[in-house]
Design a protein around this motif. Structure first.
Motif, short mmCIF file in Angstrom:
data_model
loop_
_atom_site.label_atom_id
_atom_site.label_comp_id
_atom_site.label_asym_id
_atom_site.label_seq_id
_atom_site.Cartn_x
_atom_site.Cartn_y
_atom_site.Cartn_z
N GLU A 146 -13.45 24.87 38.26
CA GLU A 146 -12.89 24.27 39.48
C GLU A 146 -13.95 23.49 40.25
O GLU A 146 -13.69 22.40 40.75
N GLU A 147 -15.14 24.06 40.33
CA GLU A 147 -16.24 23.38 41.03
C GLU A 147 -16.57 22.05 40.35
O GLU A 147 -16.78 21.04 41.02
N ASN A 148 -16.63 22.07 39.02
CA ASN A 148 -16.92 20.84 38.28
C ASN A 148 -15.80 19.82 38.42
O ASN A 148 -16.05 18.62 38.45
N LYS A 149 -14.58 20.31 38.53
CA LYS A 149 -13.44 19.41 38.73
C LYS A 149 -13.56 18.72 40.09
O LYS A 149 -13.36 17.50 40.20
N ASN A 150 -13.92 19.48 41.11
CA ASN A 150 -14.09 18.91 42.46
C ASN A 150 -15.24 17.92 42.52
O ASN A 150 -15.17 16.93 43.25
N LYS A 151 -16.28 18.18 41.75
CA LYS A 151 -17.44 17.29 41.73
C LYS A 151 -17.23 16.10 40.79
O LYS A 151 -18.06 15.19 40.76
N LYS A 152 -16.14 16.17 40.01
CA LYS A 152 -15.79 15.11 39.04
C LYS A 152 -16.91 14.87 38.04
O LYS A 152 -17.23 13.73 37.71
N LEU A 153 -17.50 15.96 37.56
CA LEU A 153 -18.59 15.86 36.59
C LEU A 153 -18.09 15.75 35.16
O LEU A 153 -18.80 15.24 34.29
N SER A 201 -11.31 15.05 33.77
CA SER A 201 -10.34 15.96 34.39
C SER A 201 -9.31 16.48 33.39
O SER A 201 -8.87 17.61 33.51
#
Length: 59
Positions: free
Chosen positions: A24-31, A34
């Motif tokens: 979820e954190e990586n999704k929010n950071k768009k790393l 998606s």
């Protein structure tokens, strides 16, 4: 996500939830892409449900 790609499963519900939070954190950071993240998150949600079902059978 690398662990899931390699077929490694979390050992318990706590670990699965931790992996989910990281995704979820990586999704929010768009790393990470998606679509790939969503697939991994769905896979983890299914694993968490299975773990819960197994735990309920032992109670």
């Amino acid at each position: 996500m690398d662990r899931l790609d390699k077929g490694i499963k979390p050992r318990n519900e706590k670990a699965a939830k931790n992996w989910f939070v990281i995704l979820e954190e990586n999704k929010n950071k768009k790393l990470i892409n998606s679509e790939r993240l969503n697939q991994a998150m769905e896979q983890l949600q299914k694993m968490i449900s299975k773990i819960k079902d197994i735990e309920m059978n032992f109670i």
